[in-house]
Design a protein around this motif. Structure first.
Motif, PDB file in Angstrom:
ATOM      1  N   ILE A  74       0.834  -1.203   0.000  1.00 49.30           N
ATOM      2  CA  ILE A  74       0.000   0.000   0.000  1.00 49.30           C
ATOM      3  C   ILE A  74       0.869   1.254   0.000  1.00 49.30           C
ATOM      4  O   ILE A  74       0.597   2.221  -0.734  1.00 49.30           O
ATOM      5  CB  ILE A  74      -0.954   0.005   1.209  1.00 49.30           C
ATOM      6  CG1 ILE A  74      -1.961  -1.150   1.094  1.00 49.30           C
ATOM      7  CG2 ILE A  74      -1.676   1.345   1.329  1.00 49.30           C
ATOM      8  CD1 ILE A  74      -2.856  -1.090  -0.130  1.00 49.30           C
ATOM      9  N   TYR A  77       2.246   1.692  -3.491  1.00 46.91           N
ATOM     10  CA  TYR A  77       1.234   2.202  -4.414  1.00 46.91           C
ATOM     11  C   TYR A  77       0.973   3.690  -4.168  1.00 46.91           C
ATOM     12  O   TYR A  77       0.751   4.458  -5.117  1.00 46.91           O
ATOM     13  CB  TYR A  77      -0.065   1.409  -4.266  1.00 46.91           C
ATOM     14  CG  TYR A  77       0.004  -0.011  -4.774  1.00 46.91           C
ATOM     15  CD1 TYR A  77       0.738  -0.325  -5.921  1.00 46.91           C
ATOM     16  CD2 TYR A  77      -0.667  -1.048  -4.118  1.00 46.91           C
ATOM     17  CE1 TYR A  77       0.797  -1.627  -6.389  1.00 46.91           C
ATOM     18  CE2 TYR A  77      -0.610  -2.351  -4.588  1.00 46.91           C
ATOM     19  CZ  TYR A  77       0.131  -2.628  -5.726  1.00 46.91           C
ATOM     20  OH  TYR A  77       0.194  -3.924  -6.189  1.00 46.91           O
ATOM     21  N   GLN A  90     -10.338   3.866  -3.758  1.00 44.06           N
ATOM     22  CA  GLN A  90      -8.925   3.539  -3.593  1.00 44.06           C
ATOM     23  C   GLN A  90      -8.496   3.724  -2.140  1.00 44.06           C
ATOM     24  O   GLN A  90      -7.731   2.913  -1.600  1.00 44.06           O
ATOM     25  CB  GLN A  90      -8.083   4.403  -4.524  1.00 44.06           C
ATOM     26  CG  GLN A  90      -8.226   4.039  -5.988  1.00 44.06           C
ATOM     27  CD  GLN A  90      -7.529   5.033  -6.904  1.00 44.06           C
ATOM     28  OE1 GLN A  90      -7.650   6.249  -6.740  1.00 44.06           O
ATOM     29  NE2 GLN A  90      -6.792   4.521  -7.877  1.00 44.06           N
ATOM     30  N   CYS A  93      -9.949   0.836  -0.028  1.00 46.91           N
ATOM     31  CA  CYS A  93      -9.120  -0.363  -0.181  1.00 46.91           C
ATOM     32  C   CYS A  93      -7.858  -0.257   0.664  1.00 46.91           C
ATOM     33  O   CYS A  93      -7.492  -1.192   1.385  1.00 46.91           O
ATOM     34  CB  CYS A  93      -8.773  -0.550  -1.659  1.00 46.91           C
ATOM     35  SG  CYS A  93      -7.728  -1.980  -1.991  1.00 46.91           S
ATOM     36  N   MET A 153      -2.220 -10.288  -3.528  1.00 49.59           N
ATOM     37  CA  MET A 153      -2.206  -8.822  -3.569  1.00 49.59           C
ATOM     38  C   MET A 153      -2.124  -8.284  -4.992  1.00 49.59           C
ATOM     39  O   MET A 153      -2.361  -7.091  -5.223  1.00 49.59           O
ATOM     40  CB  MET A 153      -1.006  -8.295  -2.767  1.00 49.59           C
ATOM     41  CG  MET A 153      -1.122  -8.445  -1.278  1.00 49.59           C
ATOM     42  SD  MET A 153      -2.331  -7.306  -0.538  1.00 49.59           S
ATOM     43  CE  MET A 153      -1.538  -5.722  -0.829  1.00 49.59           C
ATOM     44  N   LEU A 156      -4.573  -5.796  -6.729  1.00 52.56           N
ATOM     45  CA  LEU A 156      -4.669  -4.410  -6.289  1.00 52.56           C
ATOM     46  C   LEU A 156      -3.843  -3.471  -7.159  1.00 52.56           C
ATOM     47  O   LEU A 156      -4.037  -2.255  -7.107  1.00 52.56           O
ATOM     48  CB  LEU A 156      -4.237  -4.291  -4.823  1.00 52.56           C
ATOM     49  CG  LEU A 156      -5.101  -5.043  -3.808  1.00 52.56           C
ATOM     50  CD1 LEU A 156      -4.758  -4.611  -2.392  1.00 52.56           C
ATOM     51  CD2 LEU A 156      -6.590  -4.841  -4.070  1.00 52.56           C
ATOM     52  N   VAL A 159      -6.220  -1.615  -9.119  1.00 53.93           N
ATOM     53  CA  VAL A 159      -6.943  -0.616  -8.339  1.00 53.93           C
ATOM     54  C   VAL A 159      -6.206   0.712  -8.378  1.00 53.93           C
ATOM     55  O   VAL A 159      -6.818   1.784  -8.513  1.00 53.93           O
ATOM     56  CB  VAL A 159      -7.128  -1.084  -6.878  1.00 53.93           C
ATOM     57  CG1 VAL A 159      -7.756   0.021  -6.024  1.00 53.93           C
ATOM     58  CG2 VAL A 159      -7.979  -2.350  -6.824  1.00 53.93           C
ATOM     59  N   TYR A 160      -4.868   0.652  -8.292  1.00 56.33           N
ATOM     60  CA  TYR A 160      -4.091   1.879  -8.147  1.00 56.33           C
ATOM     61  C   TYR A 160      -3.414   2.355  -9.432  1.00 56.33           C
ATOM     62  O   TYR A 160      -3.263   3.559  -9.635  1.00 56.33           O
ATOM     63  CB  TYR A 160      -3.062   1.694  -7.026  1.00 56.33           C
ATOM     64  CG  TYR A 160      -3.745   1.514  -5.695  1.00 56.33           C
ATOM     65  CD1 TYR A 160      -4.352   2.590  -5.079  1.00 56.33           C
ATOM     66  CD2 TYR A 160      -3.842   0.262  -5.099  1.00 56.33           C
ATOM     67  CE1 TYR A 160      -5.027   2.443  -3.876  1.00 56.33           C
ATOM     68  CE2 TYR A 160      -4.521   0.100  -3.897  1.00 56.33           C
ATOM     69  CZ  TYR A 160      -5.108   1.188  -3.293  1.00 56.33           C
ATOM     70  OH  TYR A 160      -5.796   1.040  -2.113  1.00 56.33           O
ATOM     71  N   VAL A 230     -10.134  -9.006  -0.912  1.00 53.20           N
ATOM     72  CA  VAL A 230      -9.086  -8.353  -1.707  1.00 53.20           C
ATOM     73  C   VAL A 230      -9.229  -8.727  -3.181  1.00 53.20           C
ATOM     74  O   VAL A 230      -9.124  -7.877  -4.071  1.00 53.20           O
ATOM     75  CB  VAL A 230      -7.687  -8.736  -1.176  1.00 53.20           C
ATOM     76  CG1 VAL A 230      -6.584  -8.309  -2.154  1.00 53.20           C
ATOM     77  CG2 VAL A 230      -7.441  -8.096   0.190  1.00 53.20           C
ATOM     78  N   GLY A 234      -9.950  -6.144  -6.432  1.00 56.84           N
ATOM     79  CA  GLY A 234      -9.140  -6.096  -7.644  1.00 56.84           C
ATOM     80  C   GLY A 234      -9.951  -6.378  -8.890  1.00 56.84           C
ATOM     81  O   GLY A 234      -9.828  -5.679  -9.904  1.00 56.84           O
TER      82      GLY A 234
END
Length: 287
Positions: A74, A77, A90, A93, A153, A156, A159-160, A230, A234
């Motif tokens: 995290i 990101y 975002q 999350c 993970m 994700l 996501v970012y 999670v 995603g």
């Protein structure tokens, strides 16, 4: 400072060194695609953690890695993808993952007594594999969990990096599932901590209060819920289908490795009371 405080200070220093190793690897492979850079950094940190496990003669050096690394993701990101400009989903999350990470790390720190303690599974492996323990130590205790967490993970990144929410209801369902899973783990760990401090301890005692009265493995249930949550978050951001496989692997690891090993240990230590507990309380789902 007492022994536990000294040990916690040492493990904190170790994980700072681990983070430096990961950052160095991430920068070294800066010409590679992001997913490979993060994988190489993750592997470098795993190797450093393994080296300290060997130095300390205690594979529980790795135990905190499980919960610390997702928060590292995290932070990375946030740095790479303009965290100050993140959208509400975002941030949701990031907060859910961070809460899970901080809570589980603090729970580990609370329950870890120091260097004299090593997870019973690792002790069993030492006795079982003897001279061949170190390959098992690296491959099974260190490398496999790293890879399964990384795979879980992976979704994700969409996501970012892309930042385009395509299935809103799925995202919020995933965030809620992950959050509820974290609460389950919190309740289970708190009840377990109180149980361990109970007066008049007896060998056959089994925790059967609160959430443990409904499920024999509520902490593992919470963990599986978190990782499936999670995966849903995603997927809601159009992560490829194969990024879900990490969470499926998590489910398989808990259902076919962690829980059976725990049941075997319980049956060995508390055969009569655990046999009764098995008949009366569900294995995982509380119904």
């Amino acid at each position: 400072m007492n022994k536990k405080q000294i040990a916690l200070l040492e493990i904190t220093v170790i994980y700072f060194i681990v983070a430096v190793g990961g950052y160095s690897a991430f920068q070294y492979f800066k010409e590679k695609p992001l997913v490979l850079r993060m994988l190489y950094a993750d592997l470098a940190m795993t190797v450093v953690t393994y080296m300290f496990s060997v130095i300390k003669k205690n594979s529980s050096v790795y135990d905190a890695y499980w919960s610390v690394i997702p928060f590292y993701f995290i932070l990375q990101y946030f740095y790479l993808f303009d965290g100050a400009d993140w959208s509400a989903p975002q941030w949701i999350c990031a907060i859910v993952v961070s809460l899970w990470s901080w809570r589980l790390t603090l729970s580990w720190a609370r329950g870890w007594s120091g260097w004299e303690h090593e997870d019973f599974r690792y002790v069993s492996f030492r006795h079982q594999f003897k001279a061949f323990f170190q390959p098992i130590n690296f491959l099974a205790i260190h490398l496999y969990p790293t890879l399964i967490v990384f795979a879980s993970m992976w979704g994700l990144q969409w996501v970012y990096e892309a930042g385009i929410l395509e299935i809103g209801w799925l995202f919020y369902l995933g965030a809620a599932t992950a959050f509820v899973g974290t609460i389950f783990e919190y309740l289970a760990d708190n009840e377990l901590a109180k149980f361990r401090l109970r007066p008049n301890k007896k060998k056959d005692d089994i925790l059967r209060t609160g959430i443990w009265a409904k499920s024999r493995n509520p902490n593992y249930l919470g963990e599986m819920m978190f990782w499936f949550g999670v995966a849903m978050m995603g997927t809601a951001y159009a992560a490829p289908w194969y990024t879900v496989l990490g969470s499926v692997g998590m489910w398989m690891m808990f259902m076919f490795a962690s829980i059976p090993l725990k049941d075997k240990q319980m049956m060995k230590n508390r055969p009569e009371s655990f046999q009764k507990y098995k008949k009366e309380v569900a294995r995982v789902l509380p119904f």
